[in-house]
Design a protein around this motif. Structure first.
Motif, mmCIF file in Angstrom:
data_model
loop_
_atom_site.group_PDB
_atom_site.id
_atom_site.type_symbol
_atom_site.label_atom_id
_atom_site.label_comp_id
_atom_site.label_asym_id
_atom_site.label_seq_id
_atom_site.Cartn_x
_atom_site.Cartn_y
_atom_site.Cartn_z
ATOM 1 N N PHE A 14 0.845 -1.195 0.000
ATOM 2 C CA PHE A 14 0.000 0.000 0.000
ATOM 3 C C PHE A 14 0.877 1.240 0.000
ATOM 4 C CE2 PHE A 14 -2.356 3.382 2.154
ATOM 5 C CZ PHE A 14 -3.551 3.376 1.457
ATOM 6 N N THR A 15 0.689 2.104 -0.993
ATOM 7 C CA THR A 15 1.494 3.318 -1.126
ATOM 8 C C THR A 15 0.699 4.596 -0.907
ATOM 9 O OG1 THR A 15 1.099 3.488 -3.513
ATOM 10 C CG2 THR A 15 2.974 2.129 -2.787
ATOM 11 N N GLY A 16 -0.634 4.465 -0.812
ATOM 12 C CA GLY A 16 -1.470 5.659 -0.666
ATOM 13 C C GLY A 16 -1.906 6.257 -1.981
ATOM 14 N N ALA A 17 -1.657 5.555 -3.074
ATOM 15 C CA ALA A 17 -2.075 6.058 -4.386
ATOM 16 C C ALA A 17 -3.596 6.038 -4.498
ATOM 17 C CB ALA A 17 -1.466 5.201 -5.496
ATOM 18 N N ALA A 18 -4.118 6.880 -5.356
ATOM 19 C CA ALA A 18 -5.563 6.942 -5.559
ATOM 20 C C ALA A 18 -6.097 5.583 -6.000
ATOM 21 C CB ALA A 18 -5.894 7.994 -6.615
ATOM 22 N N GLY A 19 -7.184 5.179 -5.413
ATOM 23 C CA GLY A 19 -7.817 3.917 -5.776
ATOM 24 C C GLY A 19 -7.310 2.721 -5.002
ATOM 25 N N GLN A 20 -6.286 2.905 -4.188
ATOM 26 C CA GLN A 20 -5.767 1.798 -3.400
ATOM 27 C C GLN A 20 -6.530 1.639 -2.091
ATOM 28 O OE1 GLN A 20 -1.500 2.292 -2.705
ATOM 29 N NE2 GLN A 20 -1.136 0.484 -3.956
ATOM 30 N N SER A 21 -6.689 0.404 -1.657
ATOM 31 C CA SER A 21 -7.260 0.135 -0.343
ATOM 32 C C SER A 21 -6.628 -1.127 0.208
ATOM 33 C CB SER A 21 -8.783 -0.028 -0.423
ATOM 34 O OG SER A 21 -9.126 -1.182 -1.171
ATOM 35 N N LEU A 22 -6.553 -1.196 1.514
ATOM 36 C CA LEU A 22 -5.952 -2.358 2.175
ATOM 37 C C LEU A 22 -6.631 -2.536 3.528
ATOM 38 C CD1 LEU A 22 -3.726 -4.573 2.242
ATOM 39 C CD2 LEU A 22 -2.255 -2.870 3.373
ATOM 40 N N ILE A 34 -5.472 8.302 -1.211
ATOM 41 C CA ILE A 34 -6.065 9.564 -1.660
ATOM 42 C C ILE A 34 -5.417 10.039 -2.955
ATOM 43 C CG2 ILE A 34 -6.372 12.007 -1.086
ATOM 44 C CD1 ILE A 34 -6.540 11.167 1.850
ATOM 45 N N GLY A 35 -4.148 9.763 -3.103
ATOM 46 C CA GLY A 35 -3.454 10.276 -4.281
ATOM 47 C C GLY A 35 -3.246 11.767 -4.156
ATOM 48 N N ALA A 36 -3.563 12.523 -5.185
ATOM 49 C CA ALA A 36 -3.411 13.975 -5.145
ATOM 50 C C ALA A 36 -4.358 14.566 -4.109
ATOM 51 C CB ALA A 36 -3.694 14.573 -6.525
ATOM 52 N N PRO A 37 -3.863 15.464 -3.244
ATOM 53 C CA PRO A 37 -4.708 16.036 -2.191
ATOM 54 C C PRO A 37 -5.636 17.130 -2.714
ATOM 55 C CG PRO A 37 -2.504 16.956 -2.048
ATOM 56 C CD PRO A 37 -2.459 15.930 -3.147
ATOM 57 N N THR A 38 -6.537 16.742 -3.589
ATOM 58 C CA THR A 38 -7.523 17.670 -4.147
ATOM 59 C C THR A 38 -8.908 17.292 -3.649
ATOM 60 O OG1 THR A 38 -7.892 16.284 -6.081
ATOM 61 C CG2 THR A 38 -6.120 17.902 -6.228
ATOM 62 N N ALA A 39 -9.878 18.172 -3.867
ATOM 63 C CA ALA A 39 -11.250 17.873 -3.457
ATOM 64 C C ALA A 39 -11.742 16.598 -4.132
ATOM 65 C CB ALA A 39 -12.170 19.044 -3.783
ATOM 66 N N ALA A 40 -11.431 16.460 -5.415
ATOM 67 C CA ALA A 40 -11.844 15.262 -6.145
ATOM 68 C C ALA A 40 -11.165 14.017 -5.575
ATOM 69 C CB ALA A 40 -11.527 15.411 -7.623
#
Length: 226
Positions: A14-22, A34-40
């Protein structure tokens, strides 16, 4: 990454990239990227969390250290994803009923969460009306339910058959002519809270006759604590 989860996250890739879950067993937790810390990005992470927790009735989302707008985006994503269409099911599915948000300063997050809650309530109503079978949500019932929005300051105008004739709405009248339910066109207007200079966008919705679309109304989005 909180220290108690760092080793398990590395072991699980797990790296914290968008779409990842563990999902972790010890200590029990769900890590969501979360990936990029944006509202989206935060909204997508909230939706992913709700999806992964679909078989849990209650969960806590650790949003400590996040700005109020990010906390609200997480809640918006989770609430949107947790929307369920259980009302017409013979056996409602189990799902996330409550999401508690863990924040350091509830007071600072309250305004953003109130806006998110209002947006979720509006989206839930729209999705319910769009999905509910036409033999239950008849044109007259549709108009009556939208009348309730007047309590929120929205101007609601209901056009019946005579008004539709005057405006030349032949398509609506033609569709409604095959039904025992008369057609209705409902126009909603919100003038905003800024006084005379506020914009006044309008939207319209219509139900001409019972439809054959299958689906069912939904429950409210899960509540959250501030």
């Amino acid at each position: 990454m909180p220290a108690p989860f760092a080793a398990a996250a590395r072991a699980g890739g797990f790296t914290g990239a968008a779409g990842q879950s563990l999902r972790l067993a010890d200590p029990p937790a769900l890590l969501v990227g979360i990936g990029a810390p944006t509202a989206a990005g935060f909204e997508a992470a909230g939706a992913l969390a709700a999806s992964c927790l679909a078989h849990d009735s209650r969960a806590t989302l650790d949003a400590r250290g996040r700005a109020p707008w990010a906390v609200a985006a997480l809640a918006t994503g989770a609430g949107t994803r947790a929307h369920r269409t259980d009302h017409l099911r013979s056996a409602p599915k189990a799902g996330l009923d409550r999401l508690d948000l863990w924040v350091e300063d509830p007071g600072s997050c309250a305004p953003a969460l109130r806006r998110a809650e209002a947006a979720l309530a509006g989206a839930s109503l729209a999705r319910t009306l769009a999905a509910e079978p036409g033999n239950i949500l008849t044109p007259r019932t549709f108009a009556r339910r939208l009348r309730a929005l007047e309590e929120d300051g929205i101007t609601v105008r209901v056009h019946g058959r005579d008004a539709l004739h005057r405006m030349g709405a032949g398509g609506l009248l033609a569709v409604g002519s095959g039904s025992a339910e008369p057609p209705r066109l409902v126009v909603l207007r919100w003038k905003g809270r800024g006084g005379k200079g506020a914009a006044a966008p309008s939207s319209s919705s219509e139900r001409a006759s019972p439809s054959t679309r299958g689906a069912s109304p939904s429950s409210r989005p899960p509540a959250w604590r501030r």
